[in-house]
Design an enzyme around this catalytic site. Structure first.
Site, PDB file in Angstrom:
ATOM      1  N   GLU A  27       0.889  -1.171   0.000  1.00  0.00           N
ATOM      2  CA  GLU A  27       0.000   0.000   0.000  1.00  0.00           C
ATOM      3  C   GLU A  27       0.921   1.213   0.000  1.00  0.00           C
ATOM      4  O   GLU A  27       1.546   1.512   1.018  1.00  0.00           O
ATOM      5  CB  GLU A  27      -0.857   0.035   1.272  1.00  0.00           C
ATOM      6  CG  GLU A  27      -1.632  -1.234   1.571  1.00  0.00           C
ATOM      7  CD  GLU A  27      -3.038  -1.203   1.007  1.00  0.00           C
ATOM      8  OE1 GLU A  27      -3.323  -0.327   0.166  1.00  0.00           O
ATOM      9  OE2 GLU A  27      -3.831  -2.063   1.409  1.00  0.00           O
ATOM     10  N   CYS A  56      -2.030   9.186   2.676  1.00  0.00           N
ATOM     11  CA  CYS A  56      -1.747   8.559   1.383  1.00  0.00           C
ATOM     12  C   CYS A  56      -2.770   9.005   0.357  1.00  0.00           C
ATOM     13  O   CYS A  56      -2.464   9.151  -0.820  1.00  0.00           O
ATOM     14  CB  CYS A  56      -1.734   7.046   1.513  1.00  0.00           C
ATOM     15  SG  CYS A  56      -3.204   6.386   2.278  1.00  0.00           S
TER      16      CYS A  56
HETATM   17  P1  NAD Z   1       8.749   4.634   4.268  1.00  0.00           P
HETATM   18  O1  NAD Z   1       8.712   3.842   3.002  1.00  0.00           O
HETATM   19  O2  NAD Z   1       9.872   5.557   4.488  1.00  0.00           O
HETATM   20  O3  NAD Z   1       8.735   3.660   5.537  1.00  0.00           O
HETATM   21  C1  NAD Z   1       7.698   2.730   5.759  1.00  0.00           C
HETATM   22  C2  NAD Z   1       8.179   1.630   6.674  1.00  0.00           C
HETATM   23  O4  NAD Z   1       9.187   0.867   6.007  1.00  0.00           O
HETATM   24  C3  NAD Z   1       8.802   2.117   7.977  1.00  0.00           C
HETATM   25  O5  NAD Z   1       8.395   1.274   9.023  1.00  0.00           O
HETATM   26  C4  NAD Z   1      10.293   1.965   7.720  1.00  0.00           C
HETATM   27  O6  NAD Z   1      11.069   1.776   8.874  1.00  0.00           O
HETATM   28  C5  NAD Z   1      10.315   0.721   6.856  1.00  0.00           C
HETATM   29  N1  NAD Z   1      11.496   0.572   5.989  1.00  0.00           N
HETATM   30  C6  NAD Z   1      12.194   1.554   5.380  1.00  0.00           C
HETATM   31  N2  NAD Z   1      13.186   1.014   4.623  1.00  0.00           N
HETATM   32  C7  NAD Z   1      13.099  -0.338   4.767  1.00  0.00           C
HETATM   33  C8  NAD Z   1      13.844  -1.434   4.248  1.00  0.00           C
HETATM   34  N3  NAD Z   1      14.878  -1.260   3.435  1.00  0.00           N
HETATM   35  N4  NAD Z   1      13.460  -2.669   4.597  1.00  0.00           N
HETATM   36  C9  NAD Z   1      12.405  -2.887   5.405  1.00  0.00           C
HETATM   37  N5  NAD Z   1      11.673  -1.882   5.942  1.00  0.00           N
HETATM   38  C10 NAD Z   1      12.016  -0.624   5.619  1.00  0.00           C
HETATM   39  O7  NAD Z   1       7.339   5.399   4.335  1.00  0.00           O
HETATM   40  P2  NAD Z   1       6.810   6.402   5.474  1.00  0.00           P
HETATM   41  O8  NAD Z   1       7.537   7.681   5.380  1.00  0.00           O
HETATM   42  O9  NAD Z   1       6.737   5.712   6.782  1.00  0.00           O
HETATM   43  O10 NAD Z   1       5.304   6.624   4.992  1.00  0.00           O
HETATM   44  C11 NAD Z   1       4.930   7.566   4.040  1.00  0.00           C
HETATM   45  C12 NAD Z   1       4.537   6.895   2.754  1.00  0.00           C
HETATM   46  O11 NAD Z   1       3.561   5.888   2.995  1.00  0.00           O
HETATM   47  C13 NAD Z   1       3.889   7.853   1.775  1.00  0.00           C
HETATM   48  O12 NAD Z   1       4.355   7.593   0.481  1.00  0.00           O
HETATM   49  C14 NAD Z   1       2.406   7.497   1.897  1.00  0.00           C
HETATM   50  O13 NAD Z   1       1.642   7.859   0.774  1.00  0.00           O
HETATM   51  C15 NAD Z   1       2.465   6.031   2.096  1.00  0.00           C
HETATM   52  N6  NAD Z   1       1.248   5.503   2.707  1.00  0.00           N
HETATM   53  C16 NAD Z   1       0.419   4.732   1.967  1.00  0.00           C
HETATM   54  C17 NAD Z   1      -0.780   4.260   2.499  1.00  0.00           C
HETATM   55  C18 NAD Z   1      -1.735   3.420   1.695  1.00  0.00           C
HETATM   56  O14 NAD Z   1      -2.629   2.847   2.296  1.00  0.00           O
HETATM   57  N7  NAD Z   1      -1.595   3.352   0.384  1.00  0.00           N
HETATM   58  C19 NAD Z   1      -1.097   4.579   3.825  1.00  0.00           C
HETATM   59  C20 NAD Z   1      -0.214   5.355   4.576  1.00  0.00           C
HETATM   60  C21 NAD Z   1       0.957   5.826   4.001  1.00  0.00           C
END
Ligand code: NAD
Length: 454
Positions: A226, A261
């Protein structure tokens, strides 16, 4: 790991991160206990999940304070999020029986054909910080209902909430070693990717989602992503109440500081209503109270992450340099805290980052269009496909536009909303798979076909 309050930049707490050894131990515990959890009757699992929702309600004020302290959203928006999570839990638990029970698909004198929905096993939930309750509940609640054990990694920016979730699930009756939390950031997420988990359910950015999908692929287990969006909204020329539409759509763009999001990320307005719409939109934005998220009446608090300020400054500079004009905001705010003024850009076009790249902040570009065809062409001009929205008095017109847009959700006269009864699903770089709805319950199961001749 330090937990920082984005409103004050003060350190709230320091926490030890998980390590390779602790993550492996938690995984082994989950693996060993999951079969016992799957044997617990569904009705009992449902009771436990409902109790979790009741505990959220009872503790809403303290949970609200914790959430606001680490992500910076105004107290009322934190409360709204927890109540929204309770509503989702209600729908999921009331519908679990219907979608998890065995289904007889065919039966005659000689054979019965049925499907049973078996849990995946131990699933991994790597989560985002912007709505930790909502995006968490979308995954761990149906996963637990379906009989899975869950390894949950909250974002490093919402760890305190993650720890509360773990504590309260256990209080509700989720047995020890059926739900574990991994504390930490990217490195700890990496550790989870290296484990032989039975499914990966990720919420976060496209960049991380793509990386996780590639990394998990050889395991041949389900992986759902997502991801982000650049959600378009089109205001046609037949709207009845321009002021109300401007106020509603401004909220869709700026609620939670635009860190949703499905926040409205770009707006197209028919030329016949453009001037009046922009005037009302900017009036609305200028009414909002900006300040400490703990203050009464504040609508715009700090951003959750400091790095986002520079990203937004670059989007503004890029837009202005390419000919955009500022109708509101445009700058970071002086003093402590990660504050950025709610920003409205006009005279924008698709060569500008603000109309192409997910902003995830309090900034919007508004572009004038001459007809529906031009609006559709611009709405479609994106790598993302999460939601899209049309405002019009004419449902046929709106639906025919929405059908042409390649996004997982279409909104008519509304925006920035999620329903537990409907699949939440992206297209293109917004991801794939679904949470919520019947699809989001069954996503945590393996269907098994039984051919029973007796
Ligand atoms: P992010 O991708 O930076 O991090 C998300 C999660 O992934 C965190 O827990 C982080 O620690 C983990 N992570 C980061 N790198 C990783 C790796 N290499 N391996 C494993 N885990 C890793 O995103 P964010 O800043 O937390 O969230 C914002 C983003 O999420 C925005 O793009 C937003 O649109 C999206 N989002 C989407 C939805 C949806 O339902 N489509 C909902 C909420 C947020």
């Amino acid at each position: 790991m330090q937990i920082i309050n984005p409103a004050t930049e003060e350190i709230i707490m320091s926490l030890a991160q998980d390590t390779q050894a602790s993550v492996e131990q938690k995984f082994n515990e989950l693996k060993n206990t999951q079969p016992t959890w799957a044997e617990v009757p569904l009705a009992e699992r449902i009771t436990i999940v409902k109790k979790f929702a009741d505990i959220l309600e009872r503790n809403i004020e303290s949970l609200t304070a914790i959430l606001t302290s680490e992500v910076g959203k105004p107290l009322q928006q934190s409360r709204n999020e927890i109540n929204g999570a309770r509503a989702r839990i209600k729908w999921l638990s009331e519908n679990a029986e219907k979608y998890l029970a065995d289904e007889t698909m065919f039966q005659d004198q000689s054979i019965t054909e049925k499907i049973s929905y078996e849990p995946l096993g131990v699933v991994c939930n790597i989560s985002a910080w912007n709505y930790p309750y909502l995006v968490g509940v979308n995954v761990f609640v149906p996963a637990l209902l379906a009989g899975n054990a869950v390894f949950y990694k909250p974002s490093e920016c919402s760890t305190l909430t993650g720890l509360e979730i773990e504590k309260l699930l256990k209080q509700a009756g989720v047995p020890a070693n059926v739900f574990h939390i991994a504390v930490g950031g990217r490195e700890v997420g990496e550790l989870l990717l290296n484990l032989p988990l039975d499914g990966y359910f990720f919420t976060g950015s496209y960049k991380t989602g793509k990386y996780i999908y590639e990394k998990v692929a050889p395991k041949m287990v389900p992986c759902q992503c997502e991801l982000g969006g650049k959600d378009p909204l089109y205001v046609t020329d037949d709207i009845a109440d321009v002021k109300a539409v401007a106020a509603g759509t401004a909220d869709g763009a700026f609620y939670n500081n635009g860190q949703s999001c499905c926040a409205v990320e770009r707006i197209y307005v028919h030329e016949n209503v453009y001037d009046q719409y922009v005037e009302e939109f900017v009036k609305e934005v200028n009414l909002w109270k900006i300040g400490r998220p703990t203050e009464q009446g504040v609508y715009i608090g700090p951003l959750s992450r400091k790095e986002q300020i520079a990203f937004l400054e670059n989007q503004v500079a890029d837009a202005l340099q390419k000919g955009a004009t500022l109708a509101a905001g445009g700058r970071r705010m002086e003093g402590k805290g990660f504050y950025f003024e709610p920003t409205v850009l006009l005279d924008v076009n698709h060569s500008m980052s603000v109309m192409k790249d997910e902003s995830f902040g309090p900034i919007i570009g508004i572009l004038k269009v001459t007809n529906d065809e031009q609006a559709i062409q611009l709405m479609q001009d994106t790598e993302y496909g999460l939601t899209s929205s049309v405002y019009s008095q004419n449902q046929t017109r709106a639906e025919s536009i929405l059908k042409k847009i390649n996004s997982g959700t279409g909104y008519w006269n509304c925006c920035d909303r999620v329903s537990a009864a409907l699949p939440w699903s992206g297209r293109k770089h917004s991801g794939f798979g679904a949470t919520l709805s019947h699809a989001g319950i069954r996503a945590f199961t393996k269907p098994k076909a039984f051919h029973l001749r007796g």
